[in-house]
Motif scaffolding. Structure first.
Motif, PDB file in Angstrom:
ATOM      1  N   HIS A 162       0.813  -1.221   0.000  1.00  0.00           N
ATOM      2  CA  HIS A 162       0.000   0.000   0.000  1.00  0.00           C
ATOM      3  C   HIS A 162       0.845   1.270   0.000  1.00  0.00           C
ATOM      4  O   HIS A 162       0.372   2.347   0.364  1.00  0.00           O
ATOM      5  CB  HIS A 162      -1.012  -0.042   1.149  1.00  0.00           C
ATOM      6  N   CYS A 172      -7.412   1.380  -4.856  1.00  0.00           N
ATOM      7  CA  CYS A 172      -6.988   0.100  -4.281  1.00  0.00           C
ATOM      8  C   CYS A 172      -8.057  -0.370  -3.287  1.00  0.00           C
ATOM      9  O   CYS A 172      -8.885   0.413  -2.834  1.00  0.00           O
ATOM     10  CB  CYS A 172      -5.652   0.324  -3.577  1.00  0.00           C
ATOM     11  N   CYS A 174      -7.704  -0.845  -0.312  1.00  0.00           N
ATOM     12  CA  CYS A 174      -7.527  -0.165   0.978  1.00  0.00           C
ATOM     13  C   CYS A 174      -8.185   1.209   0.977  1.00  0.00           C
ATOM     14  O   CYS A 174      -8.248   1.869   2.007  1.00  0.00           O
ATOM     15  CB  CYS A 174      -6.047  -0.044   1.312  1.00  0.00           C
ATOM     16  N   ASN A 176      -7.057   3.800  -0.852  1.00  0.00           N
ATOM     17  CA  ASN A 176      -6.087   4.747  -1.408  1.00  0.00           C
ATOM     18  C   ASN A 176      -6.025   4.575  -2.940  1.00  0.00           C
ATOM     19  O   ASN A 176      -6.587   3.630  -3.488  1.00  0.00           O
ATOM     20  CB  ASN A 176      -4.723   4.449  -0.759  1.00  0.00           C
ATOM     21  N   CYS A 179      -1.727   2.377  -5.273  1.00  0.00           N
ATOM     22  CA  CYS A 179      -0.855   1.549  -4.428  1.00  0.00           C
ATOM     23  C   CYS A 179      -0.057   0.566  -5.292  1.00  0.00           C
ATOM     24  O   CYS A 179      -0.511   0.161  -6.364  1.00  0.00           O
ATOM     25  CB  CYS A 179      -1.688   0.727  -3.449  1.00  0.00           C
TER      26      CYS A 179
HETATM   27 ZN   LIG Z   1      -3.752   0.066  -1.061  1.00  0.00          ZN
END
Ligand SMILES: [Zn+2]
Length: 319
Positions: A162, A172, A174, A176, A179
């Motif tokens: 990440h 992504c 996550c 964000n 990544c």
């Molecule tokens: Zn990520």
């Protein structure tokens, strides 16, 4: 020690002696549903069988080491959350297993376990510091400094998948954008392939899946690259380029002796590594580049098991 590597599709385990030798390797398939109760009972039964086998030949099992994907609290022995097991929140895996077997249990993140495995018995045996990237469905990271796992202030270190490698990149899992995992993991490469196909890029990938875009996986991209498929070659090159950016950053921050790459994606080493090396030479400090080795892991599929048991050996004061 019993070493356990808890994966998304299988529980892999074995017995590891204090020299790091693995005996009685077993892989137990996890059913698609991945229900918590089912997975926990499979882990328990797998460990129980190994303990019984060891007792029957006169060996003493001292403890269990287990590496789990997701966010782990090693001190409290909790699987805080795990992307592979939806619905797992603050599962007290350590205490559950300790109660079942009346043995100490050491729980850590699977990527930390793999990193320690490579340090203890694999590619990093002769070095003091390394960063290990596990490149599979996602990208995990483990950092070894002065021979020990570096867990960070809150047990969250090593989330190398990440690291932002492209601020304008795709979203992504996550939350964000851009990544490393969105480009250089198996999932990331498949995403790139499907995106390009939808934009009309010609590729033999469609022929290889008889037109079923959903059947494209990283293995197929590798096969198509061998056949000279331009799109697949470019995807692997791009995966290498972003990997190289991440590695250069890791080198500049930590100056480790070694970067170790493991996981299924490293099967495509020859396709992505030239682009990664090029980027590392461009971006890492000149004094560091020539002195930091980038190598393939040596333990293949067993780094997680060996490392989980190794952490148990280390934390119980035996090695
Ligand atoms: Zn990520």
């Amino acid at each position: 020690m019993i070493g356990v590597d808890l994966g998304g599709s299988a529980i892999r385990l074995g017995v590891i002696n204090d020299q790091g030798r693995l005996f009685g390797f077993k892989s137990i398939e996890i059913p698609q549903s991945r229900k918590k109760e089912v997975v926990l009972s499979l882990i328990t039964e797998g460990i129980r069988k190994h303990i019984q086998d060891q007792i029957s030949i006169g060996n003493n099992v001292l403890a269990v080491g287990i590496g789990s994907p997701g966010i782990i609290n090693p001190d409290k022995g909790l699987v805080v959350t795990s992307p592979n097991f939806p619905g797992w929140t603050n599962v007290p895996l350590k205490s559950l297993l300790e109660k079942s077997f009346n043995l100490p249990v050491f729980l850590d993140n699977d990527a930390n376990s793999a990193a320690f495995g490579e340090k203890w018995r694999g590619a990093g045996r002769r070095v003091n510091s390394l960063v290990c990237l596990t490149m599979g469905t996602g990208i995990g990271g483990g950092i070894i400094l002065n021979g020990e796992v570096w867990r960070g202030a809150h047990g969250m270190s090593g989330e190398i998948g990440h690291i932002t490698v492209n601020p304008e990149g795709p979203k992504c899992n996550c939350g964000n954008y851009g990544c490393l995992e969105s480009y250089s993991s198996a999932t990331g490469m498949v995403r790139s392939a499907i995106g390009s196909i939808k934009k009309g890029t010609r590729t033999i990938l469609l022929r290889l899946t008889t037109g079923e875009i959903k059947k494209i996986d990283a293995k197929l991209i590798h096969e198509a690259a061998i056949k000279g498929d331009r799109l697949s070659l470019n995807i692997l090159k791009e995966a290498g380029m972003y990997l190289g950016i991440a590695i250069a950053n890791l080198m500049n921050i930590l100056n480790p002796d070694m970067i170790v790459l493991t996981g299924a994606v490293t099967g495509s080493w020859d396709f992505f590594m030239p682009a990664a090396q090029l980027e590392v030479r461009k971006r890492a400090l000149k004094t560091i580049v020539g002195r930091t080795r980038i190598v393939k892991g040596k333990l293949r599929g067993t780094a997680g098991i060996v490392g989980a048991a190794g952490i148990a050996w280390r934390q119980s004061g035996h090695i």
